[in-house]
Scaffold this active site. Structure first.
Site, PDB file in Angstrom:
ATOM      1  N   ASP A  90     -21.387 -19.393 -41.944  1.00 48.00           N
ATOM      2  CA  ASP A  90     -20.415 -20.433 -42.265  1.00 48.00           C
ATOM      3  C   ASP A  90     -19.059 -19.835 -42.627  1.00 48.00           C
ATOM      4  O   ASP A  90     -18.019 -20.305 -42.168  1.00 48.00           O
ATOM      5  CB  ASP A  90     -20.942 -21.313 -43.402  1.00 48.00           C
ATOM      6  CG  ASP A  90     -21.536 -20.489 -44.545  1.00 48.00           C
ATOM      7  OD1 ASP A  90     -21.423 -19.242 -44.513  1.00 48.00           O
ATOM      8  OD2 ASP A  90     -22.108 -21.090 -45.463  1.00 48.00           O
ATOM      9  N   ASP A 124     -36.723 -24.566 -37.417  1.00 44.14           N
ATOM     10  CA  ASP A 124     -37.165 -23.190 -37.202  1.00 44.14           C
ATOM     11  C   ASP A 124     -38.476 -22.901 -37.919  1.00 44.14           C
ATOM     12  O   ASP A 124     -38.789 -21.747 -38.216  1.00 44.14           O
ATOM     13  CB  ASP A 124     -36.089 -22.203 -37.683  1.00 44.14           C
ATOM     14  CG  ASP A 124     -35.199 -21.735 -36.539  1.00 44.14           C
ATOM     15  OD1 ASP A 124     -35.402 -22.199 -35.408  1.00 44.14           O
ATOM     16  OD2 ASP A 124     -34.299 -20.921 -36.782  1.00 44.14           O
TER      17      ASP A 124
END
Length: 618
Positions: free
Chosen positions: A351, A198
């Site tokens: 997560d 990214d």
């Protein structure tokens, strides 16, 4: 005729009244709309200013008040007013001092004592939880309870595995990470590596493409992906990577951050646990810091992470089959991800989000304490503070979002209680709340309000005992018990800010900041890369020269500006340092030796952190 004229006037008056009521209702609705708009503006202003200004202004005002009270008490101590039993006044200052004693004893001491008692109860509850984790850890050690590995003997048994390396502007660590992953001991035709970049740096993107092409020449199946639209941070990055058609051919996905360096047998130590266990959705490995002895901050972080993995993750994995996914150094069954809704970018802790949703869908987790993956700990206080803010604001935001899903899920009630009471409230909310309120606010305040007292065991003996429990999993760190306790109390300021930012859905709770890394690697990893160094240098010579030329041209075109580096000063920590030192001065007047030592050393700890000395110079 008279009757008819009266009826017409009545109808006319009724219509007029109706219009009047409609106009008044319209005016009232307009006023309500303006009031609502004003309230929204005030709330937005509070949200924008809470993180950086509100707490600091509160502590600054609290500090000024404590300094005034200390000066007042010093005057009273110098004149002996504290020892006078007569009610006769000796001037206006003595009269004001008597009024202050009466006011604090009747109106301030009781609420302060109630808040302190409430925090003591929270401390006892959290201490019982930590003691239970330690007992579970001792039981695991005593009975040698751990997952047993099933070895693969036939090549047909090797499943298709996808390895993902999400990164964003990781120029310091991308080489060592890609190198370690490309050396995984797994059949090359059954392994695919995704470099999910990214980055917005064109030079770094070219270097990453060149690094991927070099390993592809060695026969490694590795793909480079760079998103054009970088939304959703890491969750959006992982989500977009799972949408490719070739992902359907793979059964498992291993996720490794850019600074993580797995050993070659990482997959052979994790993937076999899925065999014969169709309900297993996640296998999590442990982290190991390569720079844990670099400075005091990395040593204190190592204590925290050892307790987190050995006590929390291991005990919860053995007895509950659930724990929070650490975001990296773990292997997921792709079916578990798909059944749980995939990666969502609604919080910055994607997560933990996927772990909670997978648990609600009945998937089990396994923690491998013997499998360790090398990584890097933040070496500066600024990087560590940003990481801790992210780790504590995200869970509170997630708790607000998933509370309804947890309460309405079909899992047993004891699992719901574990998620809500233990996983979120006790370990994510209560611990930062009581440590900040009790030790950073109530303790200094009781020095100026002696009618509300904190017992010595709650400010000295019990915290030291809890610190010893935290260090059981890293016995070599026992000399750091006192620094660890002081530093944890110092970090409670950042964590307190973070939990309320997440609960109140502040804009800062949605900010994703990549933890700064220096690119440290272990000696073993350096030795592994020696065989590939020469070929890599030859292959990358041309592109590096081109990039250096472009960089030189850009530097020549831009005007030369010298930026003087300055050490960042943390205002909140410095304000607390002065607060504790002022309270320590007040404790001397009361003859409280233990309180003086605690306040003095805690003030020095805040002072060192406030000037940014922890991590770089200590």
């Amino acid at each position: 005729m008279t009757f008819k004229s009266t009826d017409k006037s009545f109808k006319k008056n009724a219509k007029q009244l109706t219009w009047v009521f409609l106009l008044k209702a319209q005016y009232a609705m307009k006023c309500i709309g303006l009031i609502a708009k004003a309230l929204c503006s005030v709330i937005n202003a509070i949200e924008n200013q809470f993180k950086e200004n509100f707490l600091f202004k509160f502590i600054r005002g609290f500090l000024v008040l404590c300094f005034v009270l200390l000066s007042f008490d010093m005057v009273a101590y110098w004149n002996g007013w504290q020892f006078l039993e007569t009610t006769e006044t000796q001037g206006w200052m003595h009269s004001a001092y008597l009024y202050w004693i009466f006011f604090r004893a009747n109106y301030i001491a009781y609420p302060v004592q109630c808040i302190s008692n409430f925090c003591i109860i929270l401390f006892i509850i959290q201490s019982v939880d930590k003691l239970a984790l330690c007992i579970g850890w001792f039981w695991i050690k005593f009975r040698d309870i751990k997952p047993r590995l099933q070895d693969f003997s036939l090549s047909e048994e090797y499943p298709m595995v996808l390895v993902q390396i999400p990164m964003c502007n990781e120029k310091e660590v991308y080489k060592q990470s890609i190198s370690a992953v490309c050396q995984l001991d797994w059949p090359k035709d059954r392994l695919l590596i995704q470099v999910l970049d990214d980055s917005d740096d064109d030079m770094l993107m070219l270097l990453l493409k060149e690094e991927v092409s070099k390993w592809r020449k060695f026969g490694t199946k590795i793909i480079y992906h760079n998103r054009l639209v970088r939304t959703g941070y890491k969750a959006g990055n992982l989500q977009s990577a799972m949408r490719y058609d070739y992902v359907k051919n793979y059964e498992f996905v291993a996720i490794l951050y850019a600074d993580f360096q797995p050993s070659p047998d990482f997959l052979k130590q994790t993937i076999p646990h899925f065999k014969g266990n169709p309900e297993l959705g996640l296998v999590q490995a442990r982290w190991k810091f390569v720079n844990k002895d670099e400075n005091l901050m990395t040593q204190l972080q190592n204590i925290n992470m050892c307790f987190h993995f050995e006590m929390e993750q291991q005990v919860n994995g053995v007895f509950l089959n659930f724990f929070g996914f650490n975001g990296t150094a773990g292997v997921w069954r792709i079916k578990a991800l798909e059944d749980s809704g995939g990666w969502l970018d609604r919080t910055t802790v994607e997560d933990m989000d996927i772990a909670v949703r997978a648990h609600l869908n009945g998937w089990k987790f396994m923690f491998l304490n013997d499998v360790k993956v090398l990584c890097e700990a933040p070496a500066s206080y600024e990087a560590y503070r940003k990481q801790q803010y992210h780790w504590h604001s995200g869970p509170m935001n997630l708790f607000r979002l998933c509370l309804a899903d947890v309460t309405t899920s079909k899992i047993p009630i004891w699992k719901k209680a574990n998620l809500i009471l233990l996983f979120f409230l006790l370990r994510k909310l209560i611990l930062p709340f009581y440590s900040f309120t009790l030790l950073c606010i109530i303790l200094p305040l009781t020095m100026f309000i002696p009618e509300a007292q904190l017992p010595v065991w709650i400010i000295f003996y019990a915290p030291i005992c809890m610190s010893f429990l935290s260090i059981l999993s890293s016995p070599r760190s026992f000399p750091f018990v006192i620094p660890y306790l002081l530093f944890e109390n110092t970090m409670s300021v950042t964590r307190f800010n973070a939990i309320f930012s997440g609960l109140l859905q502040m804009g800062s709770s949605y900010e994703w900041i990549v933890t700064k890394k220096a690119g440290r690697s272990s000696e073993a990893t350096k030795l592994k890369d020696l065989n590939h160094t020469r070929l890599q240098r030859r292959a990358s010579e041309s592109i590096v020269l081109e990039l250096m030329k472009l960089k030189k041209i850009d530097e020549e075109e831009k005007p030369v500006t010298r930026v003087k580096k300055s050490r960042r000063v943390c205002k909140q920590e410095l304000a607390f340092a002065l607060l504790f030192l002022v309270a320590a001065g007040r404790s001397l007047l009361s003859g409280l030796g233990v309180h003086f030592c605690v306040l003095l050393f805690q003030g020095v700890s805040f002072l060192l952190v406030g000037f940014g000395l922890i991590g770089e110079y200590i």
